[in-house]
Design a protein around this motif. Sequence first.
Motif, PDB file in Angstrom:
ATOM      1  N   ASN A  31      17.068 -27.378  13.231  1.00 31.96           N
ATOM      2  CA  ASN A  31      18.411 -26.323  12.940  1.00 31.96           C
ATOM      3  C   ASN A  31      18.708 -26.807  10.982  1.00 31.96           C
ATOM      4  OD1 ASN A  31      18.651 -25.341  15.048  1.00 31.96           O
ATOM      5  ND2 ASN A  31      20.074 -26.778  15.913  1.00 31.96           N
ATOM      6  N   LEU A  32      18.726 -28.298  11.129  1.00 29.73           N
ATOM      7  CA  LEU A  32      18.680 -28.886   9.441  1.00 29.73           C
ATOM      8  C   LEU A  32      17.304 -28.257   8.098  1.00 29.73           C
ATOM      9  CD1 LEU A  32      19.790 -32.138   9.898  1.00 29.73           C
ATOM     10  CD2 LEU A  32      20.897 -31.002   9.352  1.00 29.73           C
ATOM     11  N   VAL A  33      16.421 -27.678   9.122  1.00 27.82           N
ATOM     12  CA  VAL A  33      15.139 -27.104   8.659  1.00 27.82           C
ATOM     13  C   VAL A  33      15.055 -26.391   7.615  1.00 27.82           C
ATOM     14  CG1 VAL A  33      12.676 -26.776   8.385  1.00 27.82           C
ATOM     15  CG2 VAL A  33      13.289 -29.163   8.531  1.00 27.82           C
ATOM     16  N   ARG A  74      20.804 -36.108   3.134  1.00 25.47           N
ATOM     17  CA  ARG A  74      19.807 -37.131   3.826  1.00 25.47           C
ATOM     18  C   ARG A  74      18.598 -36.068   3.603  1.00 25.47           C
ATOM     19  NH1 ARG A  74      21.838 -40.441   8.514  1.00 25.47           N
ATOM     20  NH2 ARG A  74      19.988 -41.429   8.106  1.00 25.47           N
ATOM     21  N   LEU A  75      18.332 -35.101   3.632  1.00 23.95           N
ATOM     22  CA  LEU A  75      17.279 -34.108   4.379  1.00 23.95           C
ATOM     23  C   LEU A  75      16.573 -34.190   2.955  1.00 23.95           C
ATOM     24  CD1 LEU A  75      14.817 -33.106   6.563  1.00 23.95           C
ATOM     25  CD2 LEU A  75      16.448 -31.089   6.315  1.00 23.95           C
ATOM     26  N   VAL A  76      17.527 -33.363   2.567  1.00 25.99           N
ATOM     27  CA  VAL A  76      17.080 -33.134   0.519  1.00 25.99           C
ATOM     28  C   VAL A  76      16.479 -34.472   0.226  1.00 25.99           C
ATOM     29  CG1 VAL A  76      18.135 -32.505  -1.364  1.00 25.99           C
ATOM     30  CG2 VAL A  76      18.563 -31.436   0.588  1.00 25.99           C
ATOM     31  N   GLU A  77      16.844 -35.340   0.308  1.00 24.53           N
ATOM     32  CA  GLU A  77      16.535 -36.553   0.388  1.00 24.53           C
ATOM     33  C   GLU A  77      13.879 -36.951   0.869  1.00 24.53           C
ATOM     34  OE1 GLU A  77      18.804 -39.879   0.237  1.00 24.53           O
ATOM     35  OE2 GLU A  77      20.526 -39.302  -0.557  1.00 24.53           O
ATOM     36  N   LEU A  78      14.880 -36.555   1.767  1.00 22.60           N
ATOM     37  CA  LEU A  78      13.369 -37.469   2.476  1.00 22.60           C
ATOM     38  C   LEU A  78      12.030 -36.146   1.871  1.00 22.60           C
ATOM     39  CD1 LEU A  78      12.049 -38.531   4.946  1.00 22.60           C
ATOM     40  CD2 LEU A  78      13.087 -37.150   6.516  1.00 22.60           C
ATOM     41  N   VAL A  79      12.894 -34.930   1.936  1.00 20.82           N
ATOM     42  CA  VAL A  79      11.678 -33.896   1.605  1.00 20.82           C
ATOM     43  C   VAL A  79      11.471 -34.051   0.533  1.00 20.82           C
ATOM     44  CG1 VAL A  79      11.346 -31.478   1.282  1.00 20.82           C
ATOM     45  CG2 VAL A  79      13.111 -32.105   3.006  1.00 20.82           C
ATOM     46  N   LEU A  80      12.130 -34.239  -0.886  1.00 16.32           N
ATOM     47  CA  LEU A  80      11.780 -34.199  -1.978  1.00 16.32           C
ATOM     48  C   LEU A  80      10.961 -35.948  -2.069  1.00 16.32           C
ATOM     49  CD1 LEU A  80      15.107 -33.417  -4.116  1.00 16.32           C
ATOM     50  CD2 LEU A  80      12.820 -31.542  -3.769  1.00 16.32           C
ATOM     51  N   SER A  81      11.064 -37.010  -0.893  1.00 19.33           N
ATOM     52  CA  SER A  81      10.065 -37.983  -1.468  1.00 19.33           C
ATOM     53  C   SER A  81       8.518 -37.692  -1.380  1.00 19.33           C
ATOM     54  CB  SER A  81      11.421 -39.300  -1.035  1.00 19.33           C
ATOM     55  OG  SER A  81      11.262 -38.913   0.335  1.00 19.33           O
ATOM     56  N   ARG A  82       8.353 -37.166   0.159  1.00 20.49           N
ATOM     57  CA  ARG A  82       7.476 -37.120   1.045  1.00 20.49           C
ATOM     58  C   ARG A  82       6.536 -35.064   0.375  1.00 20.49           C
ATOM     59  NH1 ARG A  82       6.538 -40.992   4.696  1.00 20.49           N
ATOM     60  NH2 ARG A  82       8.638 -42.312   4.262  1.00 20.49           N
ATOM     61  N   PRO A  83       5.750 -35.599   0.246  1.00 17.11           N
ATOM     62  CA  PRO A  83       4.908 -33.642   0.278  1.00 17.11           C
ATOM     63  C   PRO A  83       5.062 -32.864   1.242  1.00 17.11           C
ATOM     64  CG  PRO A  83       3.190 -35.395  -0.098  1.00 17.11           C
ATOM     65  CD  PRO A  83       4.634 -36.458   0.023  1.00 17.11           C
ATOM     66  N   VAL A  84       5.499 -33.562   2.889  1.00 12.26           N
ATOM     67  CA  VAL A  84       5.046 -32.976   3.897  1.00 12.26           C
ATOM     68  C   VAL A  84       5.831 -33.997   5.181  1.00 12.26           C
ATOM     69  CG1 VAL A  84       4.134 -32.285   6.599  1.00 12.26           C
ATOM     70  CG2 VAL A  84       2.814 -31.861   3.918  1.00 12.26           C
ATOM     71  N   GLY A 132       9.355 -35.152  13.745  1.00 18.66           N
ATOM     72  CA  GLY A 132       9.500 -36.521  14.589  1.00 18.66           C
ATOM     73  C   GLY A 132       9.898 -37.129  13.375  1.00 18.66           C
ATOM     74  N   MET A 133       9.463 -37.106  11.817  1.00 22.88           N
ATOM     75  CA  MET A 133       9.939 -37.775  11.550  1.00 22.88           C
ATOM     76  C   MET A 133      11.908 -37.733  10.739  1.00 22.88           C
ATOM     77  SD  MET A 133       8.901 -37.607   7.086  1.00 22.88           S
ATOM     78  CE  MET A 133       6.594 -37.949   7.698  1.00 22.88           C
ATOM     79  N   ILE A 134      11.761 -36.653  10.950  1.00 20.36           N
ATOM     80  CA  ILE A 134      12.901 -36.138   9.997  1.00 20.36           C
ATOM     81  C   ILE A 134      14.244 -37.194  11.246  1.00 20.36           C
ATOM     82  CG2 ILE A 134      14.354 -34.236  10.209  1.00 20.36           C
ATOM     83  CD1 ILE A 134      13.003 -32.464   9.285  1.00 20.36           C
ATOM     84  N   GLN A 135      13.380 -37.126  13.050  1.00 16.62           N
ATOM     85  CA  GLN A 135      14.446 -37.170  14.273  1.00 16.62           C
ATOM     86  C   GLN A 135      14.461 -38.449  14.166  1.00 16.62           C
ATOM     87  OE1 GLN A 135      11.747 -34.893  17.228  1.00 16.62           O
ATOM     88  NE2 GLN A 135      13.569 -35.650  18.338  1.00 16.62           N
ATOM     89  N   GLU A 136      13.681 -39.782  13.443  1.00 12.63           N
ATOM     90  CA  GLU A 136      13.760 -40.919  13.464  1.00 12.63           C
ATOM     91  C   GLU A 136      14.383 -40.857  12.058  1.00 12.63           C
ATOM     92  OE1 GLU A 136       9.717 -42.559  13.039  1.00 12.63           O
ATOM     93  OE2 GLU A 136       9.304 -41.706  14.692  1.00 12.63           O
TER      94      GLU A 136
END
Length: 73
Positions: free
Chosen positions: A51-53, A22-32, A36-40
């Motif tokens: 840790n995920l980053v 899910r983090l990979v999808e989030l990173v690829l969908s946004r430039p930065v 806090g964004m990852i937490q939410e």
Amino acid sequence: MLAKIQMERRLRQRRVSSKLPRLVELVLSRPVVFTGMIQETLKVSKQGALNLVSELDLREMTGGGRFRAWGVL
């Protein structure tokens, strides 16, 4: 596209319940992305987000410190 392939390599041998895909999808969908964004989005703690980053080896866009942001170049 190359960044996606490289990140997907890190997803092999992961648990089904891992939040890393899910983090990979989030990173690829946004430039930065920010902590806090990852937490939410992923419903993890601040330390869990960091840790995920670190597992994805994302590039830090800010100079470090309290408010960090990461992205893919």
